[in-house]
Write a protein that holds these residues in place. Structure first.
Motif, short mmCIF file in Angstrom:
data_model
loop_
_atom_site.label_atom_id
_atom_site.label_comp_id
_atom_site.label_asym_id
_atom_site.label_seq_id
_atom_site.Cartn_x
_atom_site.Cartn_y
_atom_site.Cartn_z
N GLU A 253 -24.89 32.05 57.25
CA GLU A 253 -25.31 33.88 56.67
C GLU A 253 -26.79 34.76 56.33
O GLU A 253 -27.18 35.14 56.90
CB GLU A 253 -24.61 33.87 54.99
CG GLU A 253 -24.52 35.60 54.64
CD GLU A 253 -24.38 35.97 52.86
OE1 GLU A 253 -24.14 37.07 52.98
OE2 GLU A 253 -23.80 34.84 52.85
N ASP A 254 -27.53 33.14 55.94
CA ASP A 254 -28.23 33.76 55.95
C ASP A 254 -29.73 33.47 57.52
O ASP A 254 -30.59 34.80 57.84
CB ASP A 254 -29.63 32.30 54.82
CG ASP A 254 -30.91 32.88 55.01
OD1 ASP A 254 -31.37 33.66 54.72
OD2 ASP A 254 -32.36 32.25 55.55
N GLY A 255 -29.20 32.88 58.20
CA GLY A 255 -30.03 33.16 60.20
C GLY A 255 -29.03 34.18 60.54
O GLY A 255 -29.90 34.70 61.10
N MET A 256 -27.63 34.67 60.18
CA MET A 256 -28.02 35.92 60.86
C MET A 256 -28.48 37.43 60.26
O MET A 256 -28.88 37.92 61.03
CB MET A 256 -25.96 36.13 60.25
CG MET A 256 -25.59 37.97 60.89
SD MET A 256 -25.70 39.51 59.91
CE MET A 256 -25.25 38.71 58.92
N LEU A 257 -29.04 37.35 59.18
CA LEU A 257 -29.84 38.08 57.91
C LEU A 257 -30.91 38.66 58.88
O LEU A 257 -31.69 39.40 59.36
CB LEU A 257 -29.72 38.29 56.79
CG LEU A 257 -28.35 38.33 55.99
CD1 LEU A 257 -28.45 38.07 54.89
CD2 LEU A 257 -27.55 39.81 56.35
N LYS A 258 -31.07 37.19 59.15
CA LYS A 258 -32.88 37.25 59.17
C LYS A 258 -33.21 37.18 61.03
O LYS A 258 -33.66 38.19 61.20
CB LYS A 258 -33.34 35.68 59.52
CG LYS A 258 -33.00 35.08 57.74
CD LYS A 258 -34.67 33.38 57.35
CE LYS A 258 -34.67 33.43 56.22
NZ LYS A 258 -34.99 31.70 55.97
N SER A 259 -31.45 37.23 61.63
CA SER A 259 -31.53 37.54 63.40
C SER A 259 -32.20 38.66 62.99
O SER A 259 -32.12 39.63 64.29
CB SER A 259 -31.25 36.59 63.64
OG SER A 259 -30.58 35.47 63.79
N TYR A 260 -31.13 39.56 62.17
CA TYR A 260 -30.88 41.19 62.05
C TYR A 260 -32.79 41.30 61.85
O TYR A 260 -32.72 42.75 62.95
CB TYR A 260 -29.55 41.71 61.05
CG TYR A 260 -29.91 42.91 60.44
CD1 TYR A 260 -28.84 44.03 62.00
CD2 TYR A 260 -30.54 44.15 60.21
CE1 TYR A 260 -28.48 45.16 60.90
CE2 TYR A 260 -30.15 44.95 59.74
CZ TYR A 260 -28.86 45.62 60.57
OH TYR A 260 -29.57 47.17 60.78
N ASP A 261 -33.05 41.24 61.23
CA ASP A 261 -34.61 41.30 60.90
C ASP A 261 -35.19 41.13 62.14
O ASP A 261 -36.62 42.23 62.32
CB ASP A 261 -35.16 40.75 59.74
CG ASP A 261 -34.30 41.79 58.07
OD1 ASP A 261 -33.67 42.18 58.72
OD2 ASP A 261 -34.17 41.02 57.35
#
Length: 309
Positions: A70-78
């Motif tokens: 989840e954290d990886g996805m959110l960092k990728s989004y940013d």
């Protein structure tokens, strides 16, 4: 057990051919995972003569740059937003959050706005298939297929994942992140162009010196790519880095730069090796790429973009 539409062999071969016209596509990317996705995202958006990119999806990942998928996805989004800002591109209605977890089984999706959007675009009344360029764990794409198996007949997946089928080990980072999703993509019958890593995109290496010469001065975007690359490693003496993910985009840009062959879809075993069955459906596997041609095209497009008013 989930059942999937069956595509005729003749139709499958049509879908596995390189498209000789511009294509509708979406990009699924774990953009903050390292430093190659940023280049692939830029290359996609700088190639409108071939790629009509309709949406970008943030994919999950887990390594020392995240605390979990989840954290990886959110960092990728940013990170996607940072790239778009430097390109002067709006993000609203264009960038979507992906899954916050891996698939737990092939009986149900890991839901996300990205998977929902992919289903909607795949089923839209449009000429030709939607190309799904995936350069991370294949969770979002597999979830869309589990949500609406009928999209198999409407999409072509171009996936940077796995190693060549003559290699002793099947898995690399993207594939091993979500083994359930990886098996589903290989087993479900979706038209698949697989871009392996070892001995294929492994050759897409560059250096700080090369990027300083050809990328750093290409506006805000070039400077960001250069700085991101430079910060990834402390010692650049005799050091080069693979920009793996550019290979998936390059196949759609120019067929001659990414050579390939049609093979039977292999079986991904529990011990992360390949098993072969000649009765299985066909996929396309990239076998060799032309590193210099690909980077020259990317560098020239970055330079041209920086020169725009």
């Amino acid at each position: 057990m989930m059942t999937y539409p069956v595509i005729s062999p003749a139709r499958r071969m049509e879908l596995l051919e390189w498209p000789d016209k511009p294509v509708r596509m979406v990009l699924d990317t774990d953009t903050f995972n390292e430093v190659d996705d940023q280049f692939a995202l830029a290359y996609t958006l700088l190639s409108p003569e071939r790629l009509q990119c309709e949406a970008i999806y943030a994919a999950p990942f887990f390594n020392d740059r995240s605390t979990g998928p989840e954290d990886g996805m959110l960092k990728s989004y940013d990170e996607i937003l940072r790239i778009l800002e430097r390109m002067g591109r709006p993000a609203e209605g264009f960038v979507y959050h992906g899954s916050r977890r891996w698939l737990t089984g092939a009986d149900g999706p890991a839901p996300s706005p990205a998977a929902d959007d992919l289903v909607q675009r795949a089923l839209a009344d449009a000429k030709g298939p939607l190309y799904v360029v995936a350069i991370g764990a294949i969770t979002n794409v597999a979830s869309a297929i589990l949500s609406a198996p009928e999209i198999i007949e409407r999409i072509v997946v171009v996936w940077l994942g796995g190693n060549p089928y003559n290699w002793y080990r099947a898995t690399e980072f993207n594939m091993v992140q979500d083994m359930v999703a990886s098996r589903l993509i290989l087993d479900c019958g979706v038209p698949l162009v697989q871009i392996p890593c070892i001995n294929v995109t492994e050759h897409l290496k560059t250096t700080q010196a090369e990027l300083e010469r050809y990328v750093k001065g290409s506006g805000a975007l070039g400077a960001y790519l250069y700085d991101t690359f430079s910060a990834y490693h402390d010692d650049h003496y005799a050091w080069s880095k693979e920009i793996w993910d550019v290979g998936a985009v390059a196949w759609l840009v120019n067929e001659a730069w990414v050579e390939s062959a049609v093979i039977h879809s292999p079986i991904l075993t529990d011990d992360q090796t390949w098993s072969h069955d000649p009765r299985r459906h066909m996929i396309r596997e990239a076998t060799r790429l032309h590193r210099d041609k690909i980077f020259a095209d990317l560098f020239r497009k970055l330079e041209a973009h920086a020169g725009q008013p």
